[in-house]
Motif scaffolding. Structure first.
Motif, PDB file in Angstrom:
ATOM      1  N   VAL A  34       0.843  -1.201   0.000  1.00  0.00           N
ATOM      2  CA  VAL A  34       0.000   0.000   0.000  1.00  0.00           C
ATOM      3  C   VAL A  34       0.877   1.249   0.000  1.00  0.00           C
ATOM      4  O   VAL A  34       0.579   2.230  -0.687  1.00  0.00           O
ATOM      5  CB  VAL A  34      -0.960  -0.022   1.209  1.00  0.00           C
ATOM      6  CG1 VAL A  34      -1.681   1.307   1.365  1.00  0.00           C
ATOM      7  CG2 VAL A  34      -1.961  -1.163   1.072  1.00  0.00           C
ATOM      8  N   ALA A  35       1.974   1.216   0.748  1.00  0.00           N
ATOM      9  CA  ALA A  35       2.882   2.361   0.776  1.00  0.00           C
ATOM     10  C   ALA A  35       3.528   2.584  -0.580  1.00  0.00           C
ATOM     11  O   ALA A  35       3.706   3.729  -1.008  1.00  0.00           O
ATOM     12  CB  ALA A  35       3.943   2.150   1.847  1.00  0.00           C
ATOM     13  N   ILE A  36       3.875   1.514  -1.267  1.00  0.00           N
ATOM     14  CA  ILE A  36       4.457   1.657  -2.607  1.00  0.00           C
ATOM     15  C   ILE A  36       3.427   2.236  -3.561  1.00  0.00           C
ATOM     16  O   ILE A  36       3.731   3.107  -4.386  1.00  0.00           O
ATOM     17  CB  ILE A  36       4.999   0.304  -3.104  1.00  0.00           C
ATOM     18  CG1 ILE A  36       6.239  -0.074  -2.307  1.00  0.00           C
ATOM     19  CG2 ILE A  36       5.322   0.349  -4.593  1.00  0.00           C
ATOM     20  CD1 ILE A  36       6.729  -1.467  -2.568  1.00  0.00           C
ATOM     21  N   ILE A  37       2.193   1.785  -3.454  1.00  0.00           N
ATOM     22  CA  ILE A  37       1.130   2.295  -4.322  1.00  0.00           C
ATOM     23  C   ILE A  37       0.929   3.785  -4.087  1.00  0.00           C
ATOM     24  O   ILE A  37       0.770   4.566  -5.019  1.00  0.00           O
ATOM     25  CB  ILE A  37      -0.176   1.511  -4.091  1.00  0.00           C
ATOM     26  CG1 ILE A  37      -0.011   0.080  -4.589  1.00  0.00           C
ATOM     27  CG2 ILE A  37      -1.357   2.191  -4.773  1.00  0.00           C
ATOM     28  CD1 ILE A  37      -1.129  -0.853  -4.159  1.00  0.00           C
ATOM     29  N   ARG A  38       0.965   4.211  -2.838  1.00  0.00           N
ATOM     30  CA  ARG A  38       0.768   5.627  -2.509  1.00  0.00           C
ATOM     31  C   ARG A  38       2.010   6.469  -2.768  1.00  0.00           C
ATOM     32  O   ARG A  38       1.941   7.691  -2.780  1.00  0.00           O
ATOM     33  CB  ARG A  38       0.344   5.767  -1.068  1.00  0.00           C
ATOM     34  CG  ARG A  38      -1.033   5.198  -0.789  1.00  0.00           C
ATOM     35  CD  ARG A  38      -1.463   5.439   0.629  1.00  0.00           C
ATOM     36  NE  ARG A  38      -1.331   6.817   1.040  1.00  0.00           N
ATOM     37  CZ  ARG A  38      -2.286   7.735   0.945  1.00  0.00           C
ATOM     38  NH1 ARG A  38      -3.444   7.389   0.455  1.00  0.00           N
ATOM     39  NH2 ARG A  38      -2.091   8.968   1.353  1.00  0.00           N
ATOM     40  N   GLY A  39       3.150   5.831  -2.935  1.00  0.00           N
ATOM     41  CA  GLY A  39       4.384   6.568  -3.190  1.00  0.00           C
ATOM     42  C   GLY A  39       5.049   7.051  -1.914  1.00  0.00           C
ATOM     43  O   GLY A  39       5.813   8.006  -1.940  1.00  0.00           O
ATOM     44  N   ALA A  40       4.764   6.420  -0.792  1.00  0.00           N
ATOM     45  CA  ALA A  40       5.348   6.805   0.488  1.00  0.00           C
ATOM     46  C   ALA A  40       6.561   5.926   0.767  1.00  0.00           C
ATOM     47  O   ALA A  40       6.439   4.821   1.281  1.00  0.00           O
ATOM     48  CB  ALA A  40       4.313   6.664   1.597  1.00  0.00           C
ATOM     49  N   GLY A  41       7.721   6.431   0.394  1.00  0.00           N
ATOM     50  CA  GLY A  41       8.941   5.644   0.529  1.00  0.00           C
ATOM     51  C   GLY A  41       9.313   5.352   1.967  1.00  0.00           C
ATOM     52  O   GLY A  41       9.783   4.266   2.292  1.00  0.00           O
ATOM     53  N   GLY A  42       9.112   6.315   2.855  1.00  0.00           N
ATOM     54  CA  GLY A  42       9.454   6.100   4.257  1.00  0.00           C
ATOM     55  C   GLY A  42       8.588   5.031   4.894  1.00  0.00           C
ATOM     56  O   GLY A  42       9.072   4.196   5.661  1.00  0.00           O
ATOM     57  N   LEU A  43       7.299   5.059   4.589  1.00  0.00           N
ATOM     58  CA  LEU A  43       6.398   4.046   5.133  1.00  0.00           C
ATOM     59  C   LEU A  43       6.719   2.668   4.573  1.00  0.00           C
ATOM     60  O   LEU A  43       6.675   1.667   5.291  1.00  0.00           O
ATOM     61  CB  LEU A  43       4.940   4.409   4.833  1.00  0.00           C
ATOM     62  CG  LEU A  43       3.879   3.445   5.335  1.00  0.00           C
ATOM     63  CD1 LEU A  43       3.931   3.320   6.848  1.00  0.00           C
ATOM     64  CD2 LEU A  43       2.502   3.895   4.882  1.00  0.00           C
ATOM     65  N   ALA A  44       7.077   2.614   3.305  1.00  0.00           N
ATOM     66  CA  ALA A  44       7.442   1.331   2.702  1.00  0.00           C
ATOM     67  C   ALA A  44       8.705   0.773   3.354  1.00  0.00           C
ATOM     68  O   ALA A  44       8.782  -0.422   3.653  1.00  0.00           O
ATOM     69  CB  ALA A  44       7.652   1.479   1.197  1.00  0.00           C
ATOM     70  N   GLY A  45       9.675   1.633   3.599  1.00  0.00           N
ATOM     71  CA  GLY A  45      10.902   1.173   4.259  1.00  0.00           C
ATOM     72  C   GLY A  45      10.644   0.703   5.678  1.00  0.00           C
ATOM     73  O   GLY A  45      11.198  -0.305   6.124  1.00  0.00           O
ATOM     74  N   GLY A  46       9.792   1.414   6.403  1.00  0.00           N
ATOM     75  CA  GLY A  46       9.453   0.999   7.754  1.00  0.00           C
ATOM     76  C   GLY A  46       8.698  -0.318   7.773  1.00  0.00           C
ATOM     77  O   GLY A  46       8.927  -1.172   8.641  1.00  0.00           O
ATOM     78  N   ALA A  47       7.787  -0.490   6.819  1.00  0.00           N
ATOM     79  CA  ALA A  47       7.028  -1.739   6.758  1.00  0.00           C
ATOM     80  C   ALA A  47       7.929  -2.916   6.421  1.00  0.00           C
ATOM     81  O   ALA A  47       7.783  -4.004   6.993  1.00  0.00           O
ATOM     82  CB  ALA A  47       5.906  -1.618   5.725  1.00  0.00           C
ATOM     83  N   VAL A  48       8.873  -2.721   5.522  1.00  0.00           N
ATOM     84  CA  VAL A  48       9.809  -3.801   5.194  1.00  0.00           C
ATOM     85  C   VAL A  48      10.729  -4.085   6.377  1.00  0.00           C
ATOM     86  O   VAL A  48      11.062  -5.238   6.658  1.00  0.00           O
ATOM     87  CB  VAL A  48      10.610  -3.470   3.917  1.00  0.00           C
ATOM     88  CG1 VAL A  48      11.727  -4.466   3.695  1.00  0.00           C
ATOM     89  CG2 VAL A  48       9.683  -3.438   2.712  1.00  0.00           C
ATOM     90  N   GLY A  49      11.102  -3.045   7.116  1.00  0.00           N
ATOM     91  CA  GLY A  49      11.899  -3.254   8.316  1.00  0.00           C
ATOM     92  C   GLY A  49      11.156  -4.077   9.358  1.00  0.00           C
ATOM     93  O   GLY A  49      11.730  -4.956  10.002  1.00  0.00           O
ATOM     94  N   LEU A  50       9.869  -3.819   9.534  1.00  0.00           N
ATOM     95  CA  LEU A  50       9.074  -4.621  10.460  1.00  0.00           C
ATOM     96  C   LEU A  50       8.791  -6.007   9.891  1.00  0.00           C
ATOM     97  O   LEU A  50       8.628  -6.969  10.651  1.00  0.00           O
ATOM     98  CB  LEU A  50       7.777  -3.893  10.793  1.00  0.00           C
ATOM     99  CG  LEU A  50       7.955  -2.655  11.675  1.00  0.00           C
ATOM    100  CD1 LEU A  50       6.643  -1.909  11.806  1.00  0.00           C
ATOM    101  CD2 LEU A  50       8.507  -3.027  13.033  1.00  0.00           C
ATOM    102  N   TRP A  51       8.733  -6.116   8.561  1.00  0.00           N
ATOM    103  CA  TRP A  51       8.573  -7.428   7.947  1.00  0.00           C
ATOM    104  C   TRP A  51       9.756  -8.322   8.322  1.00  0.00           C
ATOM    105  O   TRP A  51       9.591  -9.520   8.541  1.00  0.00           O
ATOM    106  CB  TRP A  51       8.465  -7.304   6.428  1.00  0.00           C
ATOM    107  CG  TRP A  51       8.473  -8.634   5.755  1.00  0.00           C
ATOM    108  CD1 TRP A  51       7.405  -9.431   5.494  1.00  0.00           C
ATOM    109  CD2 TRP A  51       9.624  -9.361   5.290  1.00  0.00           C
ATOM    110  NE1 TRP A  51       7.818 -10.591   4.896  1.00  0.00           N
ATOM    111  CE2 TRP A  51       9.164 -10.571   4.760  1.00  0.00           C
ATOM    112  CE3 TRP A  51      10.985  -9.087   5.274  1.00  0.00           C
ATOM    113  CZ2 TRP A  51      10.033 -11.511   4.215  1.00  0.00           C
ATOM    114  CZ3 TRP A  51      11.841 -10.015   4.743  1.00  0.00           C
ATOM    115  CH2 TRP A  51      11.365 -11.218   4.210  1.00  0.00           C
ATOM    116  N   ILE A  52      10.931  -7.742   8.387  1.00  0.00           N
ATOM    117  CA  ILE A  52      12.125  -8.514   8.738  1.00  0.00           C
ATOM    118  C   ILE A  52      11.959  -9.135  10.120  1.00  0.00           C
ATOM    119  O   ILE A  52      12.320 -10.298  10.339  1.00  0.00           O
ATOM    120  CB  ILE A  52      13.392  -7.635   8.656  1.00  0.00           C
ATOM    121  CG1 ILE A  52      13.665  -7.250   7.206  1.00  0.00           C
ATOM    122  CG2 ILE A  52      14.592  -8.331   9.271  1.00  0.00           C
ATOM    123  CD1 ILE A  52      14.747  -6.209   7.035  1.00  0.00           C
TER     124      ILE A  52
END
Length: 140
Positions: A34-52
């Motif tokens: 969803v963050a990638i779709i919205r273009g929110a790079g910071g949120l996408a990075g945070g979500a991937v960090g929590l995915w880890i």
């Protein structure tokens, strides 16, 4: 207790932790898409960090020889990153992206020096306090 008994008891604890980690990893992968779709790079990075973190929790199930949670966690991230990128490309191609807020949030325009009103300016008088008595150093 025998070694097999200890391994069985640990597997009974670790496998549910692994499935919980895989569920968290899947949720964070969806947030990343969803963050990638919205273009929110910071949120996408945070979500991937929590995915880890969720993926590392899913590794705990491998103690009981159950690799399904780890495969599901990794597959969810790969699938959601692909879905997010494809939908983002479609949104960009359709032109339905973010609304340009330049007219709403525009800064005031600078007035050229030739058109600026010339008003006499005077410098305020500075006190002659020394560095020993001043609370803040005065830079001139």
């Amino acid at each position: 207790m025998t070694t097999m008994r200890v391994a069985s008891d640990l597997a009974a604890v670790m496998v549910p932790i692994g499935y919980a980690g895989a569920a968290l990893a899947a949720i964070f992968a969806i947030v990343a898409a969803v963050a990638i779709i919205r273009g929110a790079g910071g949120l996408a990075g945070g979500a991937v960090g929590l995915w880890i973190v969720g993926a590392l929790m899913s590794v705990a199930a491998s103690f009981g020889q159950d690799w399904t949670p780890l495969i599901l966690a990794c597959g969810s991230l790969v699938a959601m990153l692909i879905v997010g990128a494809i939908v983002r490309a479609i949104v960009n191609a359709a032109g339905d992206g973010r609304v340009d807020r330049a007219s709403e949030d525009a800064l005031p325009k600078a007035v050229p020096a030739s058109k600026a009103p010339s008003a006499p300016t005077s410098k305020p008088a500075l006190s002659k306090t020394g560095p020993a008595t001043a609370s803040v150093a005065i830079v001139r």
